[in-house]
Scaffold this motif. Sequence first.
Motif, short mmCIF file in Angstrom:
data_model
loop_
_atom_site.label_atom_id
_atom_site.label_comp_id
_atom_site.label_asym_id
_atom_site.label_seq_id
_atom_site.Cartn_x
_atom_site.Cartn_y
_atom_site.Cartn_z
N GLY A 185 0.81 -1.21 0.00
CA GLY A 185 0.00 0.00 0.00
C GLY A 185 0.84 1.26 0.00
N LEU A 186 2.16 1.12 0.02
CA LEU A 186 3.07 2.27 0.05
C LEU A 186 3.44 2.67 -1.38
CD1 LEU A 186 5.35 0.97 2.94
CD2 LEU A 186 3.47 2.62 3.10
N ALA A 187 2.96 3.82 -1.80
CA ALA A 187 3.14 4.26 -3.18
C ALA A 187 4.60 4.35 -3.59
CB ALA A 187 2.44 5.60 -3.39
N ASP A 188 5.47 4.74 -2.67
CA ASP A 188 6.88 4.93 -3.00
C ASP A 188 7.56 3.63 -3.42
OD1 ASP A 188 6.79 7.63 -2.66
OD2 ASP A 188 7.67 7.64 -0.65
N TYR A 189 7.02 2.50 -3.02
CA TYR A 189 7.59 1.23 -3.47
C TYR A 189 7.48 1.11 -4.99
CZ TYR A 189 8.85 -1.43 0.74
OH TYR A 189 9.49 -1.89 1.87
N ALA A 190 6.30 1.38 -5.52
CA ALA A 190 6.11 1.29 -6.97
C ALA A 190 6.95 2.34 -7.68
CB ALA A 190 4.63 1.46 -7.32
N ARG A 191 7.06 3.52 -7.10
CA ARG A 191 7.83 4.58 -7.73
C ARG A 191 9.33 4.31 -7.66
NH1 ARG A 191 3.79 8.47 -4.77
NH2 ARG A 191 2.15 8.60 -6.35
N SER A 192 9.73 3.41 -6.75
CA SER A 192 11.15 3.07 -6.62
C SER A 192 11.52 1.81 -7.41
CB SER A 192 11.51 2.85 -5.14
OG SER A 192 11.29 4.03 -4.40
N GLY A 193 10.54 1.18 -8.04
CA GLY A 193 10.84 0.00 -8.84
C GLY A 193 10.04 -1.24 -8.51
#
Length: 330
Positions: A253-261
């Motif tokens: 659920g943490l958006a930054d994970y997807a934005r980090s790869g």
Amino acid sequence: MIDFSVPMHRREFVALAILTAAVRPPELHAEARQYRIALLTLDSSERADLIKGPLRDLGYIEGKNLTFIHRSADGEPGRLATIAEELVRDGPDVLVAGWGTLAPKALKAATDRIPIVFATVGDPIGAGLVQSLARPGGNLTGMSGQSTEFKSKQLEFLLGCVPGQRIVGVLLNPDTPYSALSLKQLETAAEQRGVQLELLQVRRADQFTPDQMDRLVLRGATSLMIVEDPLAATLREAVVEQARRLRLPTMTGLADYARSGGLLAYGFSQTANYRRAAELIDKILKGARPADLPVEQPTRFELIVNLKTAKAFGIELPSLIMAAADEVLE
């Protein structure tokens, strides 16, 4: 002394009114109420603008009628108690706790008098912050991360992107109350879909190692779900790096994970939660008691898809998932 029996022309009356206002004692002039709001966050990356922006929209303007203080523990949980006590001594009108359970718990331990609004706590009842969502009691209220279908939907998206999976890895912190709630929901969803869960439990950042991820894959995990908490946020870069090495699709659920790869992120809108938290603060400043303000559950969720990662892993993303995505990273 003015003789009111003598007729007065309008021009003379206006002049007298101006003169009277000019000599009126300063203490009789109305002054705008000054509010003090203090924000405590575990991580310094959680920006104060997330709450200051919505407060500004509600008429609370820094430097005009608002004094705003932001203190962060810079990712060190052990500093939260001391900072919370310092903020309480400063005597703010409302204390605001950033995302996660640790900051509001530190504030709650520091005061049972000053109102506290938490931005998002996964399980505020399990964490002992409130008595119930409908009637919080005490001096805390805020936004919950609870949603009955949340984990089920995450698993559904992950299995939809990588069909045919039989074993899904789950990274979680067993010391977080929200993890227990999430795991229960995941187990139900996994059983319904004929999927087995393999747990990777991490209590501290230094406990996460590449060997653990290797063993998870050896046990058959073909993807990884990350349960949201401040520790998971801290581990983001390390987890994404290992997932990339092992070509392991991730969901959290943490958006930054997807934005980090990472491959997928599906979770509540942090911006929307802070906006609702600002509205709760506004109600408190206008006289409402936190005990009487129900803890609210998220109503807006966002799906983020990293198309670049999908291509690198050789994953053909279904058109239905691409159509449902709020953000596609290429």
